[in-house]
Design a protein around this motif. Sequence first.
Motif, short mmCIF file in Angstrom:
data_model
loop_
_atom_site.label_atom_id
_atom_site.label_comp_id
_atom_site.label_asym_id
_atom_site.label_seq_id
_atom_site.Cartn_x
_atom_site.Cartn_y
_atom_site.Cartn_z
N GLY A 73 0.85 -1.18 0.00
CA GLY A 73 0.00 0.00 0.00
C GLY A 73 0.89 1.23 0.00
O GLY A 73 1.84 1.31 0.78
N VAL A 74 0.59 2.19 -0.88
CA VAL A 74 1.42 3.38 -1.06
C VAL A 74 0.55 4.63 -0.93
O VAL A 74 -0.54 4.69 -1.49
CB VAL A 74 2.07 3.41 -2.46
N ILE A 75 1.07 5.61 -0.20
CA ILE A 75 0.42 6.92 -0.09
C ILE A 75 1.46 7.97 -0.46
O ILE A 75 2.56 7.97 0.09
CB ILE A 75 -0.08 7.20 1.35
N GLY A 76 1.10 8.87 -1.36
CA GLY A 76 1.96 9.99 -1.69
C GLY A 76 1.81 11.11 -0.68
O GLY A 76 0.72 11.32 -0.13
N LEU A 77 2.90 11.81 -0.43
CA LEU A 77 2.92 12.93 0.52
C LEU A 77 3.40 14.17 -0.20
O LEU A 77 4.43 14.13 -0.89
CB LEU A 77 3.87 12.61 1.68
N THR A 78 2.68 15.26 -0.06
CA THR A 78 3.08 16.52 -0.68
C THR A 78 2.91 17.65 0.33
O THR A 78 2.21 17.52 1.32
CB THR A 78 2.24 16.84 -1.94
N GLY A 79 3.54 18.76 0.05
CA GLY A 79 3.49 19.93 0.92
C GLY A 79 4.86 20.57 0.94
O GLY A 79 5.55 20.61 -0.08
N GLU A 80 5.30 20.99 2.11
CA GLU A 80 6.63 21.56 2.24
C GLU A 80 7.69 20.47 2.27
O GLU A 80 8.88 20.75 2.29
CB GLU A 80 6.69 22.45 3.48
N ALA A 81 7.26 19.23 2.25
CA ALA A 81 8.09 18.05 2.05
C ALA A 81 7.31 17.18 1.08
O ALA A 81 6.09 17.34 0.93
CB ALA A 81 8.33 17.33 3.36
N ALA A 82 8.00 16.28 0.39
CA ALA A 82 7.31 15.42 -0.59
C ALA A 82 7.94 14.04 -0.58
O ALA A 82 9.14 13.89 -0.39
CB ALA A 82 7.40 16.04 -1.98
N GLY A 83 7.10 13.04 -0.82
CA GLY A 83 7.60 11.67 -0.87
C GLY A 83 6.46 10.68 -0.78
O GLY A 83 5.36 10.93 -1.28
N SER A 84 6.73 9.56 -0.10
CA SER A 84 5.71 8.53 0.03
C SER A 84 5.97 7.66 1.25
O SER A 84 7.07 7.63 1.80
CB SER A 84 5.69 7.64 -1.21
#
Length: 156
Positions: free
Chosen positions: A44-55
Amino acid sequence: MDVSYVNPFVVSTIETLQKMLNIEGKAGKLSLKDSSLHSYDVTGVIGLTGEAAGSICLSFPQEVAFKAVTALLGMPVTMMGDEVTDGIGELVNIVAGNAKQYLTKYNLSISLPKVVVGRNHSVASMSGVPTIVVPIVSSLGEFAMEISLKTPEVKK
């Protein structure tokens, strides 16, 4: 490399196991991932965005995924299907959402979960951003939590 962001994801994973699956889990020794290939069958993968980015990824051997989803749903799951993909997606969504509350300095948004199924599948992370792997040991079996996050440069 600032890896202070890892602990909220580890804590969230352990808390999610306790609260949602009613099982105990323990984090193993952190390591840097040296390949984009997973050694497990369901991720299971969730992308992360904002002032930092990744997963963030939760990656399970098939049998451990079945046991985790069985515990989540309260009914036996013994075959790959929508129950497994939806359940693993929900687990990674809960982990990401809970960890986000401890990382407010990054103003993170999370994507909808994606679930990859199959042996030797690959989940790529951002180029030049290390992926930290944390093995999680539980009564269901072992699985991995992986986090890759490009954080802002710390000014000295």
